[in-house]
Design a protein around this motif. Sequence first.
Motif, PDB file in Angstrom:
ATOM      1  N   GLY A 272       7.042  36.461   2.865  1.00  0.00           N
ATOM      2  CA  GLY A 272       7.815  35.437   2.177  1.00  0.00           C
ATOM      3  C   GLY A 272       7.785  34.131   2.930  1.00  0.00           C
ATOM      4  N   ARG A 273       8.398  33.149   2.336  1.00  0.00           N
ATOM      5  CA  ARG A 273       8.433  31.806   2.904  1.00  0.00           C
ATOM      6  C   ARG A 273       9.820  31.240   2.628  1.00  0.00           C
ATOM      7  N   PHE A 274      10.455  30.709   3.667  1.00  0.00           N
ATOM      8  CA  PHE A 274      11.791  30.136   3.503  1.00  0.00           C
ATOM      9  C   PHE A 274      11.747  28.694   3.011  1.00  0.00           C
ATOM     10  N   ILE A 275      10.909  27.852   3.632  1.00  0.00           N
ATOM     11  CA  ILE A 275      10.850  26.428   3.285  1.00  0.00           C
ATOM     12  C   ILE A 275       9.388  26.033   3.108  1.00  0.00           C
ATOM     13  N   ALA A 276       9.057  25.490   1.949  1.00  0.00           N
ATOM     14  CA  ALA A 276       7.702  25.015   1.682  1.00  0.00           C
ATOM     15  C   ALA A 276       7.723  23.490   1.694  1.00  0.00           C
ATOM     16  N   VAL A 277       6.904  22.922   2.555  1.00  0.00           N
ATOM     17  CA  VAL A 277       6.813  21.470   2.669  1.00  0.00           C
ATOM     18  C   VAL A 277       5.451  21.052   2.135  1.00  0.00           C
ATOM     19  N   ALA A 278       5.453  20.130   1.195  1.00  0.00           N
ATOM     20  CA  ALA A 278       4.197  19.665   0.611  1.00  0.00           C
ATOM     21  C   ALA A 278       3.403  18.860   1.637  1.00  0.00           C
ATOM     22  N   LYS A 279       2.090  19.001   1.616  1.00  0.00           N
ATOM     23  CA  LYS A 279       1.230  18.237   2.521  1.00  0.00           C
ATOM     24  C   LYS A 279       1.416  16.753   2.253  1.00  0.00           C
ATOM     25  N   GLY A 280       1.435  16.004   3.336  1.00  0.00           N
ATOM     26  CA  GLY A 280       1.575  14.562   3.201  1.00  0.00           C
ATOM     27  C   GLY A 280       3.014  14.082   3.182  1.00  0.00           C
ATOM     28  N   ASP A 281       3.976  14.991   3.068  1.00  0.00           N
ATOM     29  CA  ASP A 281       5.380  14.577   3.108  1.00  0.00           C
ATOM     30  C   ASP A 281       5.733  14.090   4.509  1.00  0.00           C
ATOM     31  N   ALA A 282       6.752  13.283   4.589  1.00  0.00           N
ATOM     32  CA  ALA A 282       7.233  12.805   5.883  1.00  0.00           C
ATOM     33  C   ALA A 282       7.719  13.994   6.714  1.00  0.00           C
ATOM     34  N   LEU A 283       7.872  13.774   7.998  1.00  0.00           N
ATOM     35  CA  LEU A 283       8.357  14.822   8.886  1.00  0.00           C
ATOM     36  C   LEU A 283       9.680  15.366   8.374  1.00  0.00           C
ATOM     37  N   VAL A 284       9.801  16.663   8.349  1.00  0.00           N
ATOM     38  CA  VAL A 284      11.004  17.338   7.892  1.00  0.00           C
ATOM     39  C   VAL A 284      11.785  17.803   9.110  1.00  0.00           C
ATOM     40  N   ARG A 285      13.092  17.556   9.103  1.00  0.00           N
ATOM     41  CA  ARG A 285      13.964  17.990  10.189  1.00  0.00           C
ATOM     42  C   ARG A 285      14.754  19.202   9.711  1.00  0.00           C
TER      43      ARG A 285
END
Length: 124
Positions: free
Chosen positions: A12-25
Amino acid sequence: NTFANDNGNGSGRFIAVAKGDALVRIVNNIFLGPGEQVTQSAEMRTNLVAKDTDLVDRGGFDYRLRANSLAIDAGSDPGTAHGINLHPVSHYLHPRGHQVRPVDGGIDIGAYEYDKAERRKVSP
């Protein structure tokens, strides 16, 4: 936040961040169960991979902290983003509400702040 993965196959995956998005904290979150925490690089700070014993009743979806949880007072100041203070001021109240998140010592990791004052009221 408290993220729970009940996927029986261990993935599974908890948090999916799209490529190219700004840094996620990603700060002061509980991750419960198996799986990848985040798909892309992110600032990960004071998060906890928890056990069922850290929460009141995982099976009953009661993700409040138990008195012995390692998450109590273990969080860090989440800071601000775009001028918005990210310090939590409320938490979820079932079924569709919220209540003021208690301020009692350091910030707790996860969606709920353990209420030490409530515990003192019911303790002998």
